[in-house]
Structures are given as structure tokens and as C-alpha cells.
Design a protein around this motif. Structure first.
Motif, PDB file in Angstrom:
ATOM      1  N   ASN A 137       0.839  -1.187   0.000  1.00  0.00           N
ATOM      2  CA  ASN A 137       0.000   0.000   0.000  1.00  0.00           C
ATOM      3  C   ASN A 137       0.883   1.248   0.000  1.00  0.00           C
ATOM      4  OD1 ASN A 137      -2.321  -1.626   0.237  1.00  0.00           O
ATOM      5  ND2 ASN A 137      -2.036  -1.769   2.457  1.00  0.00           N
ATOM      6  N   GLY A 138       0.252   2.401  -0.311  1.00  0.00           N
ATOM      7  CA  GLY A 138       0.991   3.651  -0.282  1.00  0.00           C
ATOM      8  C   GLY A 138       1.168   4.156   1.134  1.00  0.00           C
ATOM      9  N   ILE A 139       2.372   4.689   1.449  1.00  0.00           N
ATOM     10  CA  ILE A 139       2.654   5.248   2.762  1.00  0.00           C
ATOM     11  C   ILE A 139       3.267   6.624   2.559  1.00  0.00           C
ATOM     12  CG2 ILE A 139       3.857   4.963   4.963  1.00  0.00           C
ATOM     13  CD1 ILE A 139       3.952   1.974   4.423  1.00  0.00           C
ATOM     14  N   ALA A 140       2.719   7.615   3.298  1.00  0.00           N
ATOM     15  CA  ALA A 140       3.241   8.980   3.216  1.00  0.00           C
ATOM     16  C   ALA A 140       3.491   9.498   4.615  1.00  0.00           C
ATOM     17  CB  ALA A 140       2.254   9.895   2.487  1.00  0.00           C
ATOM     18  N   ARG A 181      -8.829   3.328   0.738  1.00  0.00           N
ATOM     19  CA  ARG A 181      -9.011   3.336   2.185  1.00  0.00           C
ATOM     20  C   ARG A 181      -7.816   4.079   2.773  1.00  0.00           C
ATOM     21  NH1 ARG A 181     -11.531   0.974   6.311  1.00  0.00           N
ATOM     22  NH2 ARG A 181     -12.734  -0.399   4.965  1.00  0.00           N
ATOM     23  N   PHE A 182      -8.100   5.125   3.510  1.00  0.00           N
ATOM     24  CA  PHE A 182      -7.048   5.943   4.113  1.00  0.00           C
ATOM     25  C   PHE A 182      -6.982   5.685   5.614  1.00  0.00           C
ATOM     26  CE2 PHE A 182      -6.070   8.568   0.531  1.00  0.00           C
ATOM     27  CZ  PHE A 182      -7.254   8.641  -0.200  1.00  0.00           C
ATOM     28  N   ILE A 224       1.279   9.960   9.760  1.00  0.00           N
ATOM     29  CA  ILE A 224       1.604   8.829   8.893  1.00  0.00           C
ATOM     30  C   ILE A 224       0.317   8.413   8.183  1.00  0.00           C
ATOM     31  CG2 ILE A 224       2.694   6.573   8.760  1.00  0.00           C
ATOM     32  CD1 ILE A 224       4.404   8.815   9.998  1.00  0.00           C
ATOM     33  N   VAL A 225       0.300   8.504   6.852  1.00  0.00           N
ATOM     34  CA  VAL A 225      -0.895   8.209   6.063  1.00  0.00           C
ATOM     35  C   VAL A 225      -0.645   6.948   5.234  1.00  0.00           C
ATOM     36  CG1 VAL A 225      -2.453   9.030   4.278  1.00  0.00           C
ATOM     37  CG2 VAL A 225      -1.520  10.633   5.937  1.00  0.00           C
ATOM     38  N   THR A 226      -1.514   5.967   5.442  1.00  0.00           N
ATOM     39  CA  THR A 226      -1.469   4.730   4.668  1.00  0.00           C
ATOM     40  C   THR A 226      -2.644   4.714   3.700  1.00  0.00           C
ATOM     41  OG1 THR A 226      -0.508   3.608   6.550  1.00  0.00           O
ATOM     42  CG2 THR A 226      -1.383   2.227   4.794  1.00  0.00           C
ATOM     43  N   THR A 227      -2.359   4.416   2.428  1.00  0.00           N
ATOM     44  CA  THR A 227      -3.380   4.445   1.376  1.00  0.00           C
ATOM     45  C   THR A 227      -3.481   3.058   0.738  1.00  0.00           C
ATOM     46  OG1 THR A 227      -2.771   6.734   0.935  1.00  0.00           O
ATOM     47  CG2 THR A 227      -4.152   5.633  -0.681  1.00  0.00           C
ATOM     48  N   ASN A 285      -9.724   6.540   9.952  1.00  0.00           N
ATOM     49  CA  ASN A 285      -9.770   5.361   9.089  1.00  0.00           C
ATOM     50  C   ASN A 285     -11.039   5.472   8.263  1.00  0.00           C
ATOM     51  OD1 ASN A 285     -10.002   2.719   8.016  1.00  0.00           O
ATOM     52  ND2 ASN A 285      -8.630   1.984   9.633  1.00  0.00           N
ATOM     53  N   PHE A 286     -10.910   5.739   6.979  1.00  0.00           N
ATOM     54  CA  PHE A 286     -12.088   5.983   6.174  1.00  0.00           C
ATOM     55  C   PHE A 286     -11.816   5.623   4.717  1.00  0.00           C
ATOM     56  CE2 PHE A 286     -10.585   9.836   4.038  1.00  0.00           C
ATOM     57  CZ  PHE A 286      -9.534  10.199   4.880  1.00  0.00           C
TER      58      PHE A 286
END
Length: 896
Positions: free
Chosen positions: A19-22, A102-103, A113-116, A87-88
Motif C-alpha cells: 500500500n501507499g505510505i506517506a 481506504r485511508f 503517517i498516512v497509509t493508502t 480510518n475511512f
């Protein structure tokens, strides 16, 4: 090396995440509110998704501009402000694409920390599945509507000859409701014995041959009387090809049999029935196809099936294999032939079919249902129903691939990851787990094999408690490693519950903490040495936890207090404090704990044997780790009773001496007042008699005598001024005044008015502006600046008009705001070596014959500045003098 210290490993995990991580940092507006985020780091997945652009330190909304419109940015800001994990799910539209993500946003210190997770395919699969379910429900309603409205009798028998379904036409014929008829046999529903026995034999034949039969029978109708019916019994086969039910349809052919003249009308009705069947197929929401004859020619096909195979209605009348030649040799074509040739119904989900829908052959997945069509006991064709489930299958396969990646990540961990059945009797480990690595197959006797004998009971008790409470299992215990060595492990397992809240499995991880335990043992031994040393010290020594809770006293404490050993915390020492010291000591202590600052206070402690209170000096310092976090408190209590007692006696003595000194000062003040009055009197008489002598000898005095008399006048005036100066100097420390707000601009203005005549006489100028307003005694501050300005006029250069300049600035020293006022002139000045000496009492740097004065003016200025908590310094040269006065803006005392 600890796993958390392996940067390369974590970088690899970070960049290999599916998944994407920012990592982003909050950006604030001028009101202190978060308005956006600055991008610090993206993992490889995210960088591939955004393309080859420079993203670091850019605004998050600049790289992803649509997040403001769909509320994503707002959710991130909320998570950063509240610290509550967000979490949405949300659509993301941008540059011609529409994806569903899903973020998860987690605040970590000052970062977010944002997981996508891209869930577009799963969402589409859910939508497709919901649409399919809706279509299926609609299809069922349509079938129910068809069977309920058709005049034919439609019914189903189970293998025990009981009706499991009867349509409305049949129930009407019987004159019964469904509740009265379903689940009952032929005789219970009014069939005569011969009629019932005949149908039971036919049902047995269908079951045995797995083929349909057809017949004609006459029996009474509840409303129409005796009627003639044509019926068909057909087998319903399960996935094993076994007959699980018998479906029947019965059509009223009374009119055909009774009157041949109605033959045309009957044929028309049949054609209408066939037309209705065709209409029913066309209106069926599921893709439906009717094949007839040995060549399986397409006789009927609805628009949904045409869309499914990518063809038009021109294919009607063509063999199916000519329309879709790519089916030959595939599993699905074999099943089509089995249905037609063997009469075996086919029902299967997610069947792989490779065919050409859009110009190229692609893999598709279908839920298929094939049924043979039987006429006069012979299979004449078949009907096919297909539901496209390709998206759902592809989505599920992707989820399975994601699970595989998850397992790979788990296996890369140095911990042992395991699962247990509900009662912990069987252990399974994930492939690649290092800890207890010989446990690769399910192990039944793992408890006896790996748990140290001395720890078995406590482990067993924790397991029983976790099972009973359905709670998380957490415990440190000793284990026997695969190589026979002894080690320590920390194990944590979570129960997996079904929908009825029953445990079905345990999933957990075990960490090797042998090294940690060895360090703890070293620390324990070190603490024992510390305690032995502390017991030899005559002081009271104690240690506390980071929150201030006392967890150790040395022997001296128990000897002094008589308290029971191993009783710690506030309750162990507050009862021994003097009642007058309790609130003060607790307040200081809790403040030190909260701020993490050193603690020192004098307090009284009660001796447990004598009940006597003795004075102690209590000190404590926080012990911090490398990151500045308090890990321990270390404190001492030193008996200072003897010193304190002596100090108190000295304080009483000092207080008495102070009272005597104050009384002496008051007497001295009274003496100065009387002395000044008594000294003035003879001076006045000298001046008076000198004036009378001058009048008496008017015209008789020569030049020398006149000069002598003039000198007597000057000397008496100077003596008079000196007496006034001494009185003012002595009273400067005696008269206390209340501080008020004093505008120095107004003070200088008043001084300028009072010195107006001498300024006009000398041509002098006073320059000032924007002087501060300070707290002080107005009379004293007036006297301070009057003396300085008057001095500048007095010590002006010959033939040079005095120029006096006042300037100011505000400075801060030791968290205190100060006004620094500089008074400069262009007078005769003084040598810099005399800068300190000029503030001494009666000090004069110039001849008293050349310049008037008592030598008390600058001494008075110094006392006034010091009375206000400030100071004054002088700087001089041949170009003039400068005096720098420093005064606080606010006074701490109520009196000056």
C-alpha cells in the motif's frame, strides 16, 4: 542487532509495502491552525503512483489537488489536531481517473503517517456482486410471477412423493392454500388412489432412469369440474448427477380432446404460450440462451446474453460452436455436450471461460446453470443461464495475493508467529519463523516439549484464564530451545472469535527476550550492590519511579522512623512530616515531578522512637535517559537539626539587632533634623550680622575689605546649602513612598519649566522624546532628573550654551523589563577614571569657588536609583558627560 535498529530492513519493508505510505508534517496559518501538510517522505508504491515528480517539502494538496474537494484533507487535519486515528474510505478523482481508497491517518509526535490502500477493484466487485444479487432477486420474483400467473400447473415433488412447491393455478384447482397443501402427498391433496399410485410409479421411473416422462390424465377441478390434463415429470439433478427432486408441469388440454374443432384455437394458445415463454426469456435479467437440435442451434437469446458474448441477433439460427469456435476443447463445452447428450444438469460457480467478446480472447469467469429441454421424453435442446462474476473473482484473487504478501512479511520477522486451536492443544507456526524453528509441522505436545518445568504451572494458569475470559494472553516465561539451551520468551496471543463470540483459534507471536533478561539480571546485581553501599551511609537515601512513587529506602530510614520495611510510596513518609510542613513539601515535590526539575527543601521529620521532630535537608534529582525521559528519581535526607537550631538563634539575634538599629536610625534621623535646624541658626546670624556690618561700613570699606565680606556671604550660603543637602541625604532612606505610574516625559517637562530662567540666561536646550512610563515615586524621580539636568547646566563650558539630550530604550534581563535612560550634555565633562568616585558623598571634582554645590547631588541620584531597584553609571570625557540610569518598568515592592 535489535530489529528496530536495522534501518535497511525497515527501509526495505517500508518500500515493499503493498500500500501507499506517506509521512507528512502539519503546516499552520497565521492563526495557528493547520491548513495543509508538507510532504516529507513517500514509499516506492506511492512514488510509482504519482509518477516522476519532485514531491519533497511540497504541499500535500498541491501534489493531490482534489483532496480538498472530497473532504480527504479535512479528515487528515482532524486527525493531526485531535490525535485520533482516522480510518475511512473515499473516492479520488484526478486527471481522468476515478479510484477508491481506504485511508488511515495516524499522528506520531509532530508527524502524520498516512497509509493508502487501493480498494477500487474490491469496491467494483462489491457493487457488481450487489447488482448480481439484486438481479437474482429480481429474477426470482420474475420466475415466481411467471409461475403464479401461468394457467399451467407447476409443482415439485421430493423423493417421498410429497409436494414441495405448487403454483397458484394448482392451488386454485385444489381449492387449497399453500399452507394446507405443501409438504403433503397426493392422497392428502385429494387425489384418488389410482391416480396417486400412477404418479408414484412415474416418479420412481424418473428417479431410476433420470429421464423425463409425459402423460395425460383426467381428474376433477375444484371449480371447473372434470378436466383433461397433459403433464411432464422431469428429474432435477444435483452436482453429483443424482436426482434430488422431480419437477412437473401440467397443462389443461380438455378443449383439445373434447372438440377437434377447437384445434386451431388450441394451436394459437400454444403459440401464445411459446410467445410468452420467449418474452419471459427476453425479460429475464440474467443472460439466457435456448439451444435446440443436435447441432445446438441458437433458437432464443436475450439481449443480456448477446452483450455477454459480444454479438448481435443475427446469430439466431446459427450453431453455438460456429458463433464461439474458441469454446471447442474447453471445460465448459464438454459440460454443454453432457447436458444435451446425457441429460445431466450443470450448475457451477466461477467457471473459467476463454472467449472473444471485444476482439481478443480474454479470461472470464461465470456462474453457469444448464438444463436439458425434454419433449415426449426426449431431449430436444437445452437452456443456459450465465452470470458474469469476473470482477469478483479477480478481486478475490488479488486479496489472496495480498494475504500471501502478508505471510511473507510475517515470515521475515525474527519473532515466531504461531496459531493455536481453541484449547491451545495444537501449535502451528508460520513458515520461516526463526524462534523454536524446529516447530514447522502442527505440534500437539508443544507445552511439555518447550516450556521450562518450573514455569509450566504459571503458563497453564494464564492460558486457562485467557480461554475463560476470551482475553489476550501475555506472559514472559522460560523455554527450552531447539538446540537444548535455556531461553526466555515473551508471548502474546489474541483470540479469534466467530459470530457467536466463541473462540475458534488463537493467533500470536513470541519474542526471544533472553538477552533482555540477562541485562535485567546484571541490573539487579548492580542494584543489590547499591543497596549494600547505601545502608552504610548515615544519610537517608531513597529512589523513586518516574511518577515520583518511592520504591526504595536505605536502612537509615527505617532506623529513624521505626517504620516497617518494604513499605513505599507517599503513605510511607507523609505521616512522619511535621503537620505545618505537609502542604509545602507535597506542593514542591509534585511540582518537581511534573516539571522534571531537581528538588530541595528543608523539612521536619518525626523520630519513631522519641516522637521528636528534627530538621532535614531533603534533595532529589531526576535520572534521565539519552532522550531526556526520566527513568528514576534519586534522593537524600540529611540531618541539619543542629545547624538549623543555631541558625534560628542567629535569626532571633539578628532580628533584635535590627530593631535596635532601626531605633538608632530613628534617633539619628531626629538628631539630623534637630542638628540641621540648630546649625542653620548660627549661619543665619553670621549672614545677618555680616550684612549689618556691610551696611554700617557702607562707603568706608576698601576693595580688599569688600572682597572679604563677599567671601563671608558665599561661605555662609554654601554652609546653608550643605546643611539642607545633609538633611535631604539622610531622609532619602527614611521616607517610604507608594509607587505610581510616572510618565518621564511629563517629569522632564516640569523640570524644564522650573529651570526656565536659568535656561534662558545660559541659552540652554533640553532635548527629549518618547521617554517610557515606569512605576516609581514621582517626587524622587523628579529629584533624580532635576539634579542631573541642573548639573549639566552648572558644568557647562564657558561661552557654550548647554545642550542636554535624554534618550531611552527597553531591554530584558533575567525575564525582567528595564528602561535604560541616558542623559548626555556638552559640558566640561570629567576624566573616565573619576566615573565611580563622583557618586561618593561630598566628592567634588572641581573647585568650590568656580562651581557651586555641596557634593551631595550625585550621591542622592545614586540612592534614588537604587531605591527603585536600579542603578546609575557615569561616562565622561572632554566633550561632555553622560549618565546612564537603569530602572525597572514595574516595582516588586509595595513601598519605595
Amino acid at each position: 542487532m535489535e530489529l528496530t535498529e536495522n534501518n535497511d530492513f525497515f527501509e526495505t519493508v517500508f518500500n515493499s509495502a503493498a500500500n501507499g505510505i506517506a509521512v507528512i508534517k502539519s503546516l499552520f496559518n497565521d492563526k495557528g491552525e493547520i491548513e495543509d501538510f508538507s510532504i516529507l517522505l513517500f514509499n516506492t508504491y506511492t512514488k510509482k503512483w504519482i509518477g516522476d515528480i519532485e514531491y519533497k517539502n511540497k504541499r500535500f494538496s498541491a501534489v493531490f489537488p482534489t483532496i480538498k474537494k472530497n473532504g480527504i484533507l479535512e479528515r487528515f487535519i482532524e486527525a493531526a489536531q485531535t490525535g485520533v486515528t482516522a480510518n475511512f474510505e473515499s473516492w479520488y478523482d484526478g486527471e481522468g481517473i476515478q479510484l477508491w481508497f481506504r485511508f488511515t491517518a495516524v499522528k506520531q509526535d509532530e508527524l502524520l503517517i498516512v497509509t493508502t490502500e487501493d480498494i477500487t477493484e474490491r469496491k467494483k466487485a462489491e457493487i457488481t456482486l450487489n447488482n448480481a444479487l439484486t438481479a437474482a432477486e429480481k429474477q426470482k420474483r420474475l420466475y415466481d410471477s411467471i409461475t403464479s400467473t401461468t394457467p399451467d400447473l407447476v409443482y415439485v415433488f421430493d423423493l417421498s412423493y410429497k409436494f414441495t412447491y405448487a403454483n397458484k393455478a394448482l392451488l386454485t384447482m385444489w381449492g387449497k392454500s399453500a399452507e394446507d397443501a405443501i409438504g403433503k402427498g397426493l392422497r392428502e391433496n385429494g387425489y384418488e388412489e389410482w391416480h396417486a399410485a400412477m404418479h408414484e410409479r412415474e416418479i420412481d421411473e424418473v428417479v431410476a432412469s433420470k429421464k423425463s416422462i409425459r402423460g395425460t390424465v383426467s381428474f376433477p377441478h375444484a371449480e371447473l369440474g372434470k378436466r383433461i390434463y397433459d403433464y411432464i415429470f422431469a428429474p432435477v439433478l444435483n452436482e453429483k448427477g443424482e436426482v434430488e427432486a422431480i419437477a412437473g408441469t401440467t397443462r389443461d388440454i380438455t378443449e383439445i380432446k373434447l372438440a377437434e374443432e377447437h384445434q386451431f384455437l388450441s394451436r394459437k394458445k400454444i403459440e401464445e404460450s411459446e410467445a410468452r415463454l420467449k418474452s419471459m426469456i427476453d425479460q429475464t435479467p440474467s443472460p439466457t440462451l435456448v439451444l435446440m437440435g443436435d447441432n445446438l442451434v441458437i433458437e432464443q437469446i436475450n439481449k443480456h446474453m448477446l452483450t455477454l458474448i459480444g454479438r448481435d441477433e443475427e446469430i439466431i439460427g446459427m450453431p453455438l460452436i460456429e458463433v464461439l469456435p474458441e469454446l471447442k476443447g474447453q471445460y465448459v463445452w464438454t459440460q454443454v455436450q453432457n447436458v444435451y447428450n446425457k441429460g445431466i444438469s450443470f450448475d457451477q460457480s466461477e467457471v473459467l471461460v476463454q472467449h472473444n467478446r471485444t476482439g481478443i480472447i480474454v479470461d472470464y469467469y461465470y456462474n453457469l446453470a444448464y438444463r436439458p429441454l425434454v419433449e415426449d421424453g426426449k431431449i430436444t435442446g437445452m437452456i443456459q443461464v450465465a452470470v458474469d462474476v469476473t470482477q469478483q473473482v479477480v478481486a478475490r484473487k488479488k486479496m489472496e495475493e495480498s494475504e500471501t504478501r502478508f505471510r511473507a512479511l510475517v515470515n521475515a520477522s525474527s519473532d515466531m508467529v504461531y496459531s493455536m486451536n481453541a484449547d491451545w492443544t495444537i501449535m502451528r507456526t508460520m513458515e520461516g519463523s526463526r524462534f523454536l524453528s524446529d516447530v514447522e509441522e502442527p505440534t500437539i505436545n508443544w507445552f511439555d516439549k518447550y516450556i521450562h518445568p518450573d514455569d509450566k504451572q504459571i503458563v497453564l494458569n494464564h492460558i486457562k484464564e485467557s480461554i475463560a475470559n476470551k482475553s489476550v494472553f501475555e506472559l514472559e516465561y522460560r523455554v527450552l530451545n531447539a538446540d537444548g539451551s535455556l531461553g526466555w520468551t515473551f508471548s502474546r496471543a489474541i483470540p479469534i472469535l466467530d459470530h457467536e463470540n466463541n473462540i475458534i483459534e488463537w493467533f500470536g507471536a513470541a519474542s526471544d527476550i533472553t538477552s533482555q533478561k540477562e541485562v535485567e539480571q546484571i541490573i539487579k546485581e548492580s542494584e543489590e550492590k547499591f543497596r549494600l553501599l547505601a545502608d552504610l551511609v548515615p544519610q537517608i537515601i531513597w529512589t523513586g519511579q518516574p511518577d515520583g512513587f518511592v520504591d526504595y529506602y536505605n536502612k537509615r530510614w527505617y532506623e529513624y522512623t521505626g517504620f516497617e520495611e518494604n513499605e513505599f510510596g507517599d503513605t510511607s513518609w507523609t505521616p512522619f512530616l511535621h503537620p505545618d510542613d505537609v502542604d509545602l513539601v507535597l506542593g514542591y515535590w509534585y511540582q518537581s515531578v511534573q516539571k522534571g526539575t531537581a528538588y530541595q527543601i528543608e523539612l521536619r521529620l518525626k523520630n519513631g522512637d522519641t516522637g521528636e521532630f528534627r530538621w532535614f535537608l531533603s534533595k532529589a534529582v531526576p535520572i534521565k535517559d539519552g532522550s531526556g525521559v526520566i527513568v528514576k528519581w534519586f534522593g537524600t535526607c540529611t540531618d541539619i537539626h543542629e545547624q538549623k537550631t543555631i541558625t534560628e538563634k542567629l535569626e532571633v539575634l539578628v532580628e533584635n539587632r535590627t530593631k535596635e538599629l532601626k531605633r538608632s536610625n530613628e534617633d539619628l534621623q531626629q538628631f539630623a533634623h534637630v542638628a540641621s535646624h540648630d546649625l542653620k541658626e548660627p549661619v543665619r546670624k553670621i549672614k545677618t550680622f555680616t550684612s549689618r556690618l556691610e551696611d554700617h561700613l557702607d562707603g568706608k570699606l576698601d576693595e580688599s575689605a569688600s572682597r572679604f565680606i563677599e567671601r563671608i556671604h558665599v561661605a555662609t550660603d554654601r554652609m546653608y546649602n550643605m546643611i539642607d543637602g545633609v538633611l535631604a541625604y539622610s531622609k532619602i532612606n527614611a521616607d517610604l513612598q507608594k509607587p505610581t505610574l510616572v510618565d518621564l516625559n511629563k517629569v522632564i517637562k516640569n523640570i524644564e519649566i522650573d529651570l526656565e530662567i536659568i535656561l534662558q540666561k545660559t541659552g540652554g536646550k533640553i532635548h527629549y522624546h518618547d521617554l517610557p512610563t515606569i512605576e516609581g515615586a514621582l517626587v524622587l524621580l523628579y529629584q533624580l532628573f532635576y539634579n542631573l539636568i541642573n548639573n549639566s547646566i552648572k558644568f557647562a563650558k564657558n561661552e557654550t550654551p548647554p545642550e542636554i539630550k535624554l534618550s531611552s530604550k527597553i531591554v530584558t534581563q533575567e525575564d525582567k523589563s528595564l528602561a535604560v535612560i541616558t542623559v548626555e550634555d556638552n559640558g566640561i565633562g570629567f576624566e573616565s577614571a573619576q566615573a565611580e568616585r563622583i557618586f561618593e558623598t561630598f566628592t567634588r571634582l572641581n573647585s568650590k569657588d568656580s562651581y557651586e554645590g555641596t557634593g551631595l547631588g550625585l550621591s542622592l541620584c545614586k540612592k534614588i536609583a537604587e531605591r527603585h531597584g536600579g542603578n546609575i553609571v557615569a561616562e565622561g570625557n572632554t566633550k561632555g558627560a553622560a549618565f546612564i540610569i537603569t530602572l525597572p518598568l514595574k516595582q516588586n515592592e509595595n513601598d519605595i
